[in-house]
Design a protein around this motif. Structure first.
Motif, PDB file in Angstrom:
ATOM      1  N   UNK A   1      13.586 -19.446  33.918  1.00 14.94           N
ATOM      2  CA  UNK A   1      13.075 -20.487  32.992  1.00 14.94           C
ATOM      3  C   UNK A   1      13.890 -21.755  33.199  1.00 14.94           C
ATOM      4  N   UNK A   2      14.885 -21.577  34.061  1.00  8.20           N
ATOM      5  CA  UNK A   2      15.671 -22.747  34.149  1.00  8.20           C
ATOM      6  C   UNK A   2      16.064 -23.177  33.012  1.00  8.20           C
ATOM      7  N   UNK A   3      16.739 -22.447  31.952  1.00 12.15           N
ATOM      8  CA  UNK A   3      17.206 -22.999  30.569  1.00 12.15           C
ATOM      9  C   UNK A   3      18.745 -22.894  30.573  1.00 12.15           C
ATOM     10  N   UNK A   4      19.473 -23.530  30.281  1.00 10.94           N
ATOM     11  CA  UNK A   4      20.791 -23.465  30.232  1.00 10.94           C
ATOM     12  C   UNK A   4      21.229 -23.782  28.855  1.00 10.94           C
ATOM     13  N   UNK A   5      21.843 -22.395  28.182  1.00 13.91           N
ATOM     14  CA  UNK A   5      22.251 -22.781  26.786  1.00 13.91           C
ATOM     15  C   UNK A   5      23.857 -22.942  26.848  1.00 13.91           C
ATOM     16  N   UNK A   6      24.309 -23.824  26.151  1.00 13.40           N
ATOM     17  CA  UNK A   6      25.840 -24.089  26.205  1.00 13.40           C
ATOM     18  C   UNK A   6      26.426 -24.252  24.663  1.00 13.40           C
ATOM     19  N   UNK A   7      27.638 -23.771  24.467  1.00  8.89           N
ATOM     20  CA  UNK A   7      28.403 -24.085  23.486  1.00  8.89           C
ATOM     21  C   UNK A   7      29.638 -24.107  23.539  1.00  8.89           C
ATOM     22  N   UNK A   8      30.452 -25.116  22.768  1.00 16.25           N
ATOM     23  CA  UNK A   8      31.834 -25.013  22.610  1.00 16.25           C
ATOM     24  C   UNK A   8      32.258 -25.058  21.180  1.00 16.25           C
ATOM     25  N   UNK A   9      33.391 -24.181  21.022  1.00 18.77           N
ATOM     26  CA  UNK A   9      33.763 -24.066  19.510  1.00 18.77           C
ATOM     27  C   UNK A   9      33.846 -25.379  18.848  1.00 18.77           C
ATOM     28  N   UNK A  10      33.263 -25.440  17.650  1.00 19.67           N
ATOM     29  CA  UNK A  10      33.333 -26.637  16.884  1.00 19.67           C
ATOM     30  C   UNK A  10      32.358 -27.797  17.398  1.00 19.67           C
ATOM     31  N   UNK A  11      31.550 -27.625  18.391  1.00 18.43           N
ATOM     32  CA  UNK A  11      30.960 -28.854  18.798  1.00 18.43           C
ATOM     33  C   UNK A  11      29.186 -28.712  18.883  1.00 18.43           C
ATOM     34  N   UNK A  12      28.881 -27.196  18.380  1.00 18.39           N
ATOM     35  CA  UNK A  12      27.406 -27.217  18.269  1.00 18.39           C
ATOM     36  C   UNK A  12      26.879 -26.402  19.667  1.00 18.39           C
ATOM     37  N   UNK A  13      25.730 -25.975  19.733  1.00 19.06           N
ATOM     38  CA  UNK A  13      25.039 -25.183  20.684  1.00 19.06           C
ATOM     39  C   UNK A  13      23.981 -26.069  21.325  1.00 19.06           C
ATOM     40  N   UNK A  14      23.569 -26.013  22.558  1.00 18.00           N
ATOM     41  CA  UNK A  14      22.759 -26.676  23.192  1.00 18.00           C
ATOM     42  C   UNK A  14      21.877 -26.035  24.331  1.00 18.00           C
ATOM     43  N   UNK A  15      20.538 -26.471  24.350  1.00 17.16           N
ATOM     44  CA  UNK A  15      19.795 -26.120  25.319  1.00 17.16           C
ATOM     45  C   UNK A  15      19.484 -27.145  26.236  1.00 17.16           C
ATOM     46  N   UNK A  16      19.825 -27.078  27.483  1.00 21.96           N
ATOM     47  CA  UNK A  16      19.349 -28.307  28.431  1.00 21.96           C
ATOM     48  C   UNK A  16      20.066 -29.684  27.939  1.00 21.96           C
ATOM     49  N   UNK A  17      20.922 -29.590  27.276  1.00 19.27           N
ATOM     50  CA  UNK A  17      21.677 -30.799  26.708  1.00 19.27           C
ATOM     51  C   UNK A  17      21.168 -31.247  25.319  1.00 19.27           C
TER      52      UNK A  17
END
Length: 275
Positions: free
Chosen positions: A126-142
């Motif tokens: 599905x070309x979905x990139x989930x990312x997170x850094x501690x204390x900075x929130x979570x993101x899906x494709x930015x």
């Protein structure tokens, strides 16, 4: 966090994203061309794609951070002492992949002194990139993501999974599955712990539980849920260890209800069965 650690995390974020996308391209190519499968067991499948994906991820990590330790599904743990530990699942959802079912992911996490600091989960097809850094929130494709606002377990859509050795082991999650199925809106079984957790983080699902996983299944996804405003614990309600294997992750609002029902299953289970 000191300036040096922040700089490492900035660089590590770029490496993790690049590694996940490269590994995803490898998996997609193998998935579309067909599979050459060798077996570790009847259900626990390892594919050439799995190994190629891991090589790509580890090559990027180790070329940039040769002093860091790595825990990866196929190659095990690098024998070096470091405050930084990469936890890698190059193909989460191997059974799905092997059967031609398109739900699988790459999962990459970075821990500092046992604390989850960075998590990347890539839903390949599905070309979905989930990312997170501690204390900075979570993101899906930015784009920022948040857990759901479902207030009660009766209205919740949950997801779970079952251990590979469920035919032989009494710790098979079936009692919990039936119990939760009767108390919520529905229970899914997707086959990828990393994507289960990513879906909770994105508010698509309201809660997830599973037992006897491996640390690489959970490390990145657990941070996604936490940074998206959710709650992550063990099934007993304790903080999830840095390399935990039993997990409950929810939007927070249904967490207490879910834990209570899991506890009731443990109390009703025969001695020796409890996870």
């Amino acid at each position: 966090m000191g300036r040096a650690a922040a700089s490492i995390l900035d660089q590590a974020y770029r490496v993790a994203v690049e590694a996940a996308l490269e590994a995803g391209r490898i998996l997609r190519w193998h998935f579309q061309r067909g599979l050459e499968i060798r077996h570790k067991g009847e259900i626990d499948l390892v594919t050439e794609a799995d190994l190629a994906s891991e090589r790509a991820v580890l090559s990027r990590i180790q070329s940039t951070f040769p002093e860091h330790a790595v825990l990866a599904e196929e190659s095990g743990e690098a024998a070096r002492a470091s405050p930084w530990l990469w936890v890698v699942d190059p193909l989460d959802g191997t059974t799905n992949f092997a059967h031609g079912f398109h739900v699988f992911a790459v999962s990459i996490a970075l821990l500092q002194e046992g604390q989850r600091m960075l998590g990347v989960v890539y839903d390949v097809m599905r070309d979905e990139l989930f990312t997170a850094r501690r204390g900075e929130g979570a993101f899906l494709n930015g784009r920022p993501i948040r857990v759901s606002r479902t207030p009660r377990l009766a209205e919740a859509l949950l997801v779970t999974g079952f251990p590979y050795d469920r035919q032989e082991s009494p710790l098979d999650n079936t009692r919990e599955f039936v119990t939760l199925l009767k108390h919520c809106h529905g229970v899914l079984r997707v086959g990828s712990a990393a994507l289960d957790l990513a879906s909770v983080a994105a508010g698509r699902l309201d809660g997830y539980w599973e037992f006897r996983l491996s640390p690489w299944d959970l490390a990145a996804g657990a941070l996604l849920v936490e940074e998206a405003g959710g709650h992550v614990t063990t099934p007993q309600g304790d903080p999830l260890p840095s390399l935990g294997t039993d997990i409950v992750a929810t939007n927070g609002l249904i967490h207490k209800e879910l834990l209570e029902l899991l506890a009731s299953c443990r109390m009703a289970a025969p001695e020796g069965r409890n996870p």
